[in-house]
Design a protein around this motif. Structure first.
Motif, PDB file in Angstrom:
ATOM      1  N   GLY A 515       0.808  -1.209   0.000  1.00 42.33           N
ATOM      2  CA  GLY A 515       0.000   0.000   0.000  1.00 42.33           C
ATOM      3  C   GLY A 515       0.839   1.255   0.000  1.00 42.33           C
ATOM      4  O   GLY A 515       2.074   1.219   0.063  1.00 42.33           O
ATOM      5  N   VAL A 516       0.146   2.384  -0.052  1.00 41.69           N
ATOM      6  CA  VAL A 516       0.777   3.700  -0.003  1.00 41.69           C
ATOM      7  C   VAL A 516      -0.017   4.580   0.947  1.00 41.69           C
ATOM      8  O   VAL A 516      -1.224   4.394   1.137  1.00 41.69           O
ATOM      9  CB  VAL A 516       0.847   4.357  -1.404  1.00 41.69           C
ATOM     10  N   LYS A 517       0.690   5.568   1.533  1.00 44.05           N
ATOM     11  CA  LYS A 517       0.061   6.548   2.407  1.00 44.05           C
ATOM     12  C   LYS A 517       0.567   7.938   2.013  1.00 44.05           C
ATOM     13  O   LYS A 517       1.765   8.113   1.752  1.00 44.05           O
ATOM     14  CB  LYS A 517       0.398   6.278   3.878  1.00 44.05           C
ATOM     15  N   TYR A 518      -0.348   8.872   2.010  1.00 44.42           N
ATOM     16  CA  TYR A 518       0.006  10.242   1.628  1.00 44.42           C
ATOM     17  C   TYR A 518      -0.571  11.210   2.645  1.00 44.42           C
ATOM     18  O   TYR A 518      -1.765  11.182   2.939  1.00 44.42           O
ATOM     19  CB  TYR A 518      -0.544  10.563   0.237  1.00 44.42           C
ATOM     20  N   ALA A 531      -3.698  -2.983  -1.307  1.00 48.72           N
ATOM     21  CA  ALA A 531      -4.218  -4.223  -1.886  1.00 48.72           C
ATOM     22  C   ALA A 531      -3.747  -5.366  -1.001  1.00 48.72           C
ATOM     23  O   ALA A 531      -2.641  -5.319  -0.443  1.00 48.72           O
ATOM     24  CB  ALA A 531      -3.732  -4.399  -3.320  1.00 48.72           C
ATOM     25  N   PHE A 532      -4.567  -6.419  -0.881  1.00 49.39           N
ATOM     26  CA  PHE A 532      -4.254  -7.450   0.097  1.00 49.39           C
ATOM     27  C   PHE A 532      -4.849  -8.788  -0.310  1.00 49.39           C
ATOM     28  O   PHE A 532      -5.777  -8.867  -1.125  1.00 49.39           O
ATOM     29  CB  PHE A 532      -4.817  -7.062   1.472  1.00 49.39           C
ATOM     30  N   GLU A 533      -4.283  -9.839   0.283  1.00 49.90           N
ATOM     31  CA  GLU A 533      -4.832 -11.190   0.200  1.00 49.90           C
ATOM     32  C   GLU A 533      -4.755 -11.812   1.580  1.00 49.90           C
ATOM     33  O   GLU A 533      -3.692 -11.854   2.200  1.00 49.90           O
ATOM     34  CB  GLU A 533      -4.070 -12.057  -0.796  1.00 49.90           C
ATOM     35  N   LEU A 534      -5.903 -12.293   2.068  1.00 44.37           N
ATOM     36  CA  LEU A 534      -5.991 -12.922   3.374  1.00 44.37           C
ATOM     37  C   LEU A 534      -6.441 -14.365   3.207  1.00 44.37           C
ATOM     38  O   LEU A 534      -7.279 -14.665   2.345  1.00 44.37           O
ATOM     39  CB  LEU A 534      -7.006 -12.217   4.272  1.00 44.37           C
ATOM     40  N   ARG A 556     -10.637 -17.506   1.679  1.00 44.94           N
ATOM     41  CA  ARG A 556      -9.679 -16.510   1.214  1.00 44.94           C
ATOM     42  C   ARG A 556     -10.417 -15.241   0.802  1.00 44.94           C
ATOM     43  O   ARG A 556     -11.524 -15.298   0.259  1.00 44.94           O
ATOM     44  CB  ARG A 556      -8.879 -17.050   0.030  1.00 44.94           C
ATOM     45  N   VAL A 557      -9.806 -14.104   1.063  1.00 48.03           N
ATOM     46  CA  VAL A 557     -10.350 -12.820   0.646  1.00 48.03           C
ATOM     47  C   VAL A 557      -9.239 -12.025  -0.031  1.00 48.03           C
ATOM     48  O   VAL A 557      -8.149 -11.867   0.528  1.00 48.03           O
ATOM     49  CB  VAL A 557     -10.907 -12.011   1.828  1.00 48.03           C
ATOM     50  N   ARG A 558      -9.527 -11.558  -1.226  1.00 50.01           N
ATOM     51  CA  ARG A 558      -8.625 -10.650  -1.918  1.00 50.01           C
ATOM     52  C   ARG A 558      -9.347  -9.327  -2.098  1.00 50.01           C
ATOM     53  O   ARG A 558     -10.562  -9.302  -2.294  1.00 50.01           O
ATOM     54  CB  ARG A 558      -8.222 -11.209  -3.282  1.00 50.01           C
ATOM     55  N   GLY A 559      -8.596  -8.231  -2.050  1.00 54.18           N
ATOM     56  CA  GLY A 559      -9.304  -6.972  -2.171  1.00 54.18           C
ATOM     57  C   GLY A 559      -8.410  -5.765  -2.283  1.00 54.18           C
ATOM     58  O   GLY A 559      -7.180  -5.843  -2.305  1.00 54.18           O
ATOM     59  N   PHE A 560      -9.094  -4.638  -2.325  1.00 52.58           N
ATOM     60  CA  PHE A 560      -8.457  -3.334  -2.440  1.00 52.58           C
ATOM     61  C   PHE A 560      -9.302  -2.350  -1.659  1.00 52.58           C
ATOM     62  O   PHE A 560     -10.536  -2.451  -1.637  1.00 52.58           O
ATOM     63  CB  PHE A 560      -8.387  -2.902  -3.912  1.00 52.58           C
ATOM     64  N   LEU A 574     -13.740  16.145   5.406  1.00 54.56           N
ATOM     65  CA  LEU A 574     -14.436  14.995   4.819  1.00 54.56           C
ATOM     66  C   LEU A 574     -13.744  13.696   5.188  1.00 54.56           C
ATOM     67  O   LEU A 574     -12.553  13.657   5.502  1.00 54.56           O
ATOM     68  CB  LEU A 574     -14.533  15.132   3.297  1.00 54.56           C
ATOM     69  N   THR A 575     -14.537  12.630   5.154  1.00 53.12           N
ATOM     70  CA  THR A 575     -14.047  11.257   5.295  1.00 53.12           C
ATOM     71  C   THR A 575     -14.639  10.448   4.159  1.00 53.12           C
ATOM     72  O   THR A 575     -15.859  10.458   3.959  1.00 53.12           O
ATOM     73  CB  THR A 575     -14.480  10.643   6.635  1.00 53.12           C
ATOM     74  N   ALA A 576     -13.787   9.764   3.394  1.00 52.36           N
ATOM     75  CA  ALA A 576     -14.247   8.977   2.253  1.00 52.36           C
ATOM     76  C   ALA A 576     -13.575   7.614   2.285  1.00 52.36           C
ATOM     77  O   ALA A 576     -12.402   7.497   2.671  1.00 52.36           O
ATOM     78  CB  ALA A 576     -13.935   9.685   0.937  1.00 52.36           C
ATOM     79  N   ALA A 577     -14.308   6.579   1.878  1.00 50.01           N
ATOM     80  CA  ALA A 577     -13.756   5.229   1.879  1.00 50.01           C
ATOM     81  C   ALA A 577     -14.403   4.384   0.791  1.00 50.01           C
ATOM     82  O   ALA A 577     -15.593   4.553   0.484  1.00 50.01           O
ATOM     83  CB  ALA A 577     -13.975   4.563   3.244  1.00 50.01           C
ATOM     84  N   TYR A 578     -13.608   3.503   0.226  1.00 46.07           N
ATOM     85  CA  TYR A 578     -14.112   2.521  -0.736  1.00 46.07           C
ATOM     86  C   TYR A 578     -13.412   1.194  -0.481  1.00 46.07           C
ATOM     87  O   TYR A 578     -12.194   1.151  -0.226  1.00 46.07           O
ATOM     88  CB  TYR A 578     -13.866   2.947  -2.182  1.00 46.07           C
ATOM     89  N   THR A 579     -14.169   0.096  -0.564  1.00 44.76           N
ATOM     90  CA  THR A 579     -13.630  -1.242  -0.333  1.00 44.76           C
ATOM     91  C   THR A 579     -14.142  -2.201  -1.395  1.00 44.76           C
ATOM     92  O   THR A 579     -15.347  -2.230  -1.690  1.00 44.76           O
ATOM     93  CB  THR A 579     -14.040  -1.778   1.055  1.00 44.76           C
ATOM     94  N   TYR A 580     -13.225  -2.982  -1.944  1.00 48.80           N
ATOM     95  CA  TYR A 580     -13.585  -4.064  -2.858  1.00 48.80           C
ATOM     96  C   TYR A 580     -13.090  -5.371  -2.247  1.00 48.80           C
ATOM     97  O   TYR A 580     -11.910  -5.508  -1.908  1.00 48.80           O
ATOM     98  CB  TYR A 580     -12.942  -3.868  -4.233  1.00 48.80           C
ATOM     99  N   LEU A 581     -13.993  -6.335  -2.084  1.00 43.43           N
ATOM    100  CA  LEU A 581     -13.647  -7.626  -1.493  1.00 43.43           C
ATOM    101  C   LEU A 581     -14.121  -8.755  -2.399  1.00 43.43           C
ATOM    102  O   LEU A 581     -15.288  -8.774  -2.821  1.00 43.43           O
ATOM    103  CB  LEU A 581     -14.298  -7.789  -0.116  1.00 43.43           C
TER     104      LEU A 581
END
Length: 702
Positions: A515-518, A531-534, A556-560, A574-581
């Motif tokens: 991942g990245v943080k800014y 991005a991750f895989e569990l 197993r879960v893969r996502g972003f 503001l607070t914004a979030a998006y999740t793909y699983l």
């Protein structure tokens, strides 16, 4: 056996007694010496410079979760969402689920209007809860926490057994308790709202004298309310009292006591799965058998000392005791043109937990390589007595409900009566090296866990026991591309005892993440993308229909996911979030569910909260406007993937007005348009999501 909750008058008297006793204890304490302090205090069982103003900003710069070392958020090789007390107040969140529902990777509300537990998952898996870095337990089946008790809530994404102990691979929630700061705090509030909601609360603190080494904090609330279903109530008494002694800049000793009493209701009892749109207020249970009680006391002692030369020591001991239980009637299948079968379900529990942690932190510089090392040990002893009843109740006609009475637990045999004892001993090592722009973090932990269960039967007690020891590891690498931008990669492991029995192998998990943080320097903001895989092995889940643990093998879960928190200027935040699983049951116990998706795991989820302040004038104060939107994709309700929810958009809103510099009023509305959908179904019964709720709060501080 079940004891009815005390009357409201008795609860009021109890609360007043607790308040008076705590205040007297504080006022009687006299400082031994005079010493100025610099305001940097520990937030948990590890040291952390309290530079974040959690009550003033929605953006956190430091974290206690992740590697197990207190870190700048850009330096940690993990995805962590921090919900500060400022954000909690801004959104008017009154439950853990509401606190978490704007965080990426988190799924909430999937059990509808069921208030027995804090229901949430992280990246598709159940999540364990911690308090100041020490294990509370699985949120499913535990006590519903009170958000007003915490300065912040940290949501760690991914496996974390190395950092804090038992956990699932999806992540964990770490509550950071309010504690004496040495600064003057004077705040009161009152709330009224939907369903006859009335609430009073306060947060007070100070030193005993301007130059005193003793400081105190007293936080509490009392709530008298009902819920949206007929014959329901939602009452609560909460008190937190803390003392801190700082004889020198190098030493802090603190003692905290908190009391939580809830007298609520479990859920709506459900609605017949006929396709008909029922009113949320319809109650098909039994008014005389509809309770949810929690009575918990917690005592926490902390000691922190800096020896100098980079070596410091920290220790925390926590003792918790309490009782809990619920009793309600839930629905079964349709039995006639307008009748449905019903079942009594009840639980009584007594619990007693002790946990202690001690560790050394050593900071050094070796030829330009900065090093931080934490070595520690932890001990836990958990005792729980649990009795459950389940038996058939008379059918009911949903067009003309006629109530028949509750279940007499004293004359009904329980279907489960157990005493559980779990002891755990652990040692752990966390290490961090910093070389220029490169930060390497790794850790290892070993746990020895003994479990004993005594099943109380008519024929006598039957004891089963099991033990296991497990080593978990974590490794992470962060590269500071610029002072504002970092990239990270990590591998982490997790372990929890098997849910299906002591003879089974523990449930193990692992996660790979990049991942990245800014964090721009121009404004207070933080953006995290990963991005991750569990994977989880030897897994068991709780079947929502039968409420029993079932083995499903491997999943197993893969996502972003991406999350942004920003205070663009003095007016806009503001607070914004998006999740793909993308979840998959890789191997099920009988093979029939292979390839299916995990339940309560939507493929897409997104949220946005925008807050805008309209500056006041000489005659008018500031007007604070907030609007939020949450989208949850459709998800399967069970591992068989036989029934599915619908996707849903839910909107929340808030309006605040600054009456003066010290007084403000805020109106919060959850589920603004009263969106309605079936959040969970089972036993031919549907459960709706929570409906619209409005609360008006008046705050005063000085």
């Amino acid at each position: 056996m079940y004891t009815p909750p005390p009357t409201k008058a008795a609860r009021s008297a109890t609360f007043a007694l607790l308040l008076t006793t705590s205040a007297n204890a504080m006022l009687c304490a006299m400082p031994a010496t005079a010493q100025e302090t610099d305001g940097s205090y520990s937030l948990g069982t590890i040291f952390l410079d309290a530079s974040d103003a959690d009550d003033e900003s929605i953006v956190a710069n430091t974290i206690t979760s992740g590697s197990g070392l207190p870190s700048d958020v850009l330096d940690s090789s993990a995805s962590i969402s921090v919900v500060t007390s400022a954000e909690i107040a801004q959104r008017g969140a009154t439950s853990t689920e509401q606190v978490l529902q704007y965080s990426s990777g988190v799924t909430t509300d999937f059990y509808g209007r069921d208030d027995r537990y804090d229901f949430f998952k992280i990246r598709g898996f159940d999540a364990y809860s911690y308090r100041d870095g020490m294990l509370i337990g699985d949120a499913f089946g535990g006590v519903r926490e009170e958000p007003f008790a915490f300065d912040r809530v940290e949501v760690l994404k991914g496996a974390n057994s190395t950092a804090f102990g038992l956990s699932d691979p999806g992540g964990a929630v770490n509550y950071i308790t309010k504690s004496p700061t040495g600064e003057r705090l004077r705040s009161f509030y009152g709330t009224v709202g939907s369903f006859n909601h009335k609430e009073l609360g306060f947060d007070l603190g100070d030193r005993f004298a301007p130059d005193s080494t003793l400081s105190w904090r007293l936080t509490g609330k009392m709530q008298d309310a009902e819920a949206e279903t007929d014959y329901s109530n939602d009452d609560e008494t909460f008190l937190l009292a803390g003392l801190a002694w700082r004889p020198t800049d190098a030493t802090t000793v603190s003692l905290t006591y908190d009391h939580l009493y809830r007298d609520g209701y479990p859920n709506s009892s459900g609605y017949p799965a006929t396709g008909e749109d029922f009113d949320r207020s319809l109650f098909l249970g039994e008014p005389d058998f509809n309770y949810l009680a929690t009575d918990r006391d917690t005592y926490t002692l902390k000691l922190e000392h800096d020896f100098g030369g980079g070596l410091s020591f920290g220790s925390t001991a926590r003792y918790t005791e309490g009782t809990g239980g619920f009793g309600y009637v839930f629905l079964g299948g349709v039995t006639g043109e307008s009748t449905v079968s019903r079942y009594y379900f009840a639980n009584i529990a007594e619990f007693e937990n002790f946990v202690a942690d001690a560790h050394l932190l050593y900071e050094a510089d070796f030829g330009g390589i900065e090093s931080r090392t934490v070595f520690g040990t932890e001990y836990r002893d958990n005792h729980r007595e649990n009795t459950m009843w389940y038996t058939q109740a008379p059918d009911i006609d949903w067009t003309d409900p006629v109530y028949t009475g509750g279940l007499d637990l004293t004359s009904t045999a329980p279907y489960r009566d157990t005493t559980d004892e779990v002891t755990a001993s652990s040692i752990y090592l966390q290490q961090e090296f910093v070389l220029n722009q490169l930060i390497a973090q790794f850790g290892v932990r070993h746990d020895w866990i003994d479990q004993t269960r005594i099943t109380h039967l008519d024929s006598g007690d039957v004891e089963t026991a099991g033990k296991f020891d497990e080593t978990t590891m974590r490794a992470g690498l962060t590269y500071k591309i610029t002072p504002d931008l970092s990239a990270f990669a990590s591998y982490a492991e997790s372990v929890v005892p098997a849910g299906g029995g002591f003879s089974l192998e523990p449930e193990r998990g692992e996660q790979y993440e990049i991942g990245v943080k800014y964090r721009p320097t121009q404004i207070a903001a933080l953006v995290t993308a990963s991005a991750f895989e569990l994977s989880k092995f030897n897994e068991t889940i709780t079947n929502p229909d039968t409420l029993l643990d079932e083995p499903i093998g491997e999943s197993r879960v893969r996502g972003f996911e991406v999350e942004a928190k920003a205070e663009v200027n003095d007016q806009l935040s503001l607070t914004a979030a998006y999740t793909y699983l993308q979840s998959e049951i890789v191997k099920s116990s009988n093979g029939t569910n292979d390839g299916n998706e995990l339940p309560h795991t939507p493929e897409h989820a997104a949220s946005l909260w925008v807050n805008y302040v309209v500056p006041g004038s000489a005659q008018l104060g500031d007007i604070d406007l907030g609007l939020g939107a949450r989208f949850t994709d459709a998800y399967w309700r069970n591992t068989a993937n036989s029934s599915k929810t619908e996707s849903a958009w839910i909107f929340d809103a808030a309006v605040g007005y600054a009456i003066s510099d010290t007084t403000d009023m805020r109106l919060n509305v959850t589920n603004l348009f009263d969106e309605k959908h079936i959040a969970q179904g089972g036993f031919s019964t549907d459960y709706y999501n929570a409906g619209r709720e409005v609360q008006l709060t008046l705050n005063h501080s000085w």
